[in-house]
Write an enzyme that holds these catalytic residues in place. Structure first.
Site, mmCIF file in Angstrom:
data_model
loop_
_atom_site.group_PDB
_atom_site.id
_atom_site.type_symbol
_atom_site.label_atom_id
_atom_site.label_comp_id
_atom_site.label_asym_id
_atom_site.label_seq_id
_atom_site.Cartn_x
_atom_site.Cartn_y
_atom_site.Cartn_z
ATOM 1 N N ALA A 67 26.965 37.668 44.532
ATOM 2 C CA ALA A 67 28.166 37.161 45.196
ATOM 3 C C ALA A 67 29.344 37.164 44.229
ATOM 4 C CB ALA A 67 27.917 35.749 45.713
ATOM 5 N N LYS A 71 34.177 38.994 48.273
ATOM 6 C CA LYS A 71 34.326 37.587 48.643
ATOM 7 C C LYS A 71 34.494 37.371 50.140
ATOM 8 C CE LYS A 71 36.277 36.078 44.223
ATOM 9 N NZ LYS A 71 35.277 35.029 43.944
ATOM 10 N N GLY A 119 37.719 30.428 41.273
ATOM 11 C CA GLY A 119 37.863 29.222 42.080
ATOM 12 C C GLY A 119 37.656 29.431 43.568
ATOM 13 N N PHE A 120 36.667 30.256 43.927
ATOM 14 C CA PHE A 120 36.326 30.463 45.349
ATOM 15 C C PHE A 120 37.539 30.892 46.177
ATOM 16 C CE2 PHE A 120 32.559 27.192 45.359
ATOM 17 C CZ PHE A 120 31.779 28.096 44.652
ATOM 18 N N ASN A 145 26.947 33.761 50.717
ATOM 19 C CA ASN A 145 27.051 32.711 49.714
ATOM 20 C C ASN A 145 28.096 31.696 50.161
ATOM 21 O OD1 ASN A 145 28.169 31.478 47.087
ATOM 22 N ND2 ASN A 145 26.377 32.585 46.341
ATOM 23 N N SER A 181 29.014 27.018 40.550
ATOM 24 C CA SER A 181 30.215 27.630 39.974
ATOM 25 C C SER A 181 30.912 26.620 39.072
ATOM 26 C CB SER A 181 31.174 28.076 41.075
ATOM 27 O OG SER A 181 32.428 28.438 40.518
ATOM 28 N N THR A 244 27.193 31.865 36.397
ATOM 29 C CA THR A 244 27.842 32.073 35.097
ATOM 30 C C THR A 244 27.662 30.851 34.195
ATOM 31 O OG1 THR A 244 29.937 31.249 35.994
ATOM 32 C CG2 THR A 244 29.570 33.626 36.060
#
Length: 351
Positions: A67, A71, A119-120, A145, A181, A244
């Site tokens: 993912a 996005k 940041g999504f 996701n 995240s 990450t």
């Protein structure tokens, strides 16, 4: 040779600008079945030794795209033509959000790694669903996701995950809850056994599709095992390890914000996956991601207990022939050790 020239140009640009240029091309390619078939004929790879049935889904090979690349689920058809056995779209949030301020994506070229503080950023679940449906059905499994909106308080996090899952129920083959995240404030605080238990109990009541938890590589081993045990006990079908890392010591010149991925994460991700597999192999579907860039590393993770793998940063650094190269060499490694299929090799080191 061609990608080396393209890469030289792309790497002369800001990392996010380069990504957006590539995404624009991939979205265009996705609208053309002819061009996607052409890509597949050049960079795809099929071998029955790599096929597997997992959780009722057919995976043509174990190598997936993590993912974060797509996005908004807008270029899946083009991406799967590069040889991936499955893809994971998102992270999608309930409402659209712009993410963190730029610059927020960086390269660490010497370490063949990336650092992102995105940041999504995404168009939100409603538009993500619309993008997904545009080119459905897909030839390989697609995961979705799911993340929490930045403005949602922790006390309302469960409701927010419920809302985004509800909007995505009619797309995708499995769902991954992203609590790991480092780029959404306090999101990782939700990696606790109480919240995870509530989350998966809620999700199990909403869908019969497979559910995964994606964990951080920075958890203490005991905490990680406790959280995973809680997730599986509440109905999680699988664990994706890892996201990450915030361990800035892994690169020479880290930026202040963001999580690191790529080769710098290989050892750390492998170590936490080893502990995960020792405890939960044969109890859950285990997916290994983090620093996988060649067949040797992919094979090691499979023998350690990974039913599936994911890559991201290596795709950026190595280009469109990466999947084909990994998969061809993986077949050779399987044959060398006498395995008739990848299924036989899963967890070989634990037997």
């Amino acid at each position: 040779m061609l990608y080396s020239l393209v890469k030289k140009y792309l790497f002369s640009l800001d990392a996010e600008d380069a990504h957006e240029k590539v995404c624009k091309i991939l979205r265009m390619l996705s609208s053309s079945p002819f061009l996607c078939n052409l890509i597949d004929s050049q960079w795809g790879y099929q071998n029955p030794k790599l096929e597997n049935e997992i959780l009722g889904l057919h995976f043509p090979n174990p190598l997936g795209l993590a993912a974060g690349f797509d996005k908004n689920a807008s270029m899946l058809r083009a991406l799967m033509a590069f040889g991936f056995g499955y893809l994971e779209a998102g992270t999608l949030t309930n409402e659209a959000q712009v993410g963190n301020e730029r610059p927020r994506l960086f390269r660490h070229i010497e370490e063949e790694s990336l650092q992102n503080a995105m940041g999504f950023n995404n168009y939100g679940a409603i538009l993500g669903v619309r993008s997904f449906k545009r080119f459905a059905p897909y030839k390989t499994p697609i995961g979705i996701n799911l993340g929490k909106n930045k403005h949602i308080e922790q006390a309302h996090a469960l409701e927010d995950y419920k809302a985004v899952l509800s909007k995505c129920l009619n797309i995708g083959d499995y769902y991954t809850f992203n609590l790991s995240s480092p780029n959404t404030p306090n999101l990782r605080d939700l990696q606790n056994k109480a919240f995870v238990h509530e989350l998966f109990c809620m999700a199990k009541e909403m869908t019969h599709k497979p559910l995964f938890l994606k964990i951080a590589p920075d958890l203490e081993t005991d905490d990680m095992l406790e959280i995973v045990n809680s997730a599986i006990g509440a109905g999680a079908h699988g664990i994706i390890a890892t996201n990450t890392t915030i361990d800035k010591s892994l690169v020479f010149a880290p930026k202040e914000m963001g999580g690191l991925s790529g080769k710098c994460l290989t050892k750390k991700s492998r170590e936490i996956f080893k502990e995960l597999a020792k405890a939960f192999f044969n109890k859950s579907v285990l997916v290994s991601v983090g620093g996988i860039s060649d067949a040797k590393e992919a094979y090691e993770r499979i023998k350690m207990g990974a039913s599936l793998l994911q890559i991201y940063s290596a795709f950026i650094y190595n280009g469109p022939n990466l999947c084909q190269n990994i998969l061809k060499d993986l077949v050779k490694l399987l044959q060398k050790d006498g395995f008739l299929s990848v299924k036989e090799a899963i967890g070989a080191d634990l037997r």
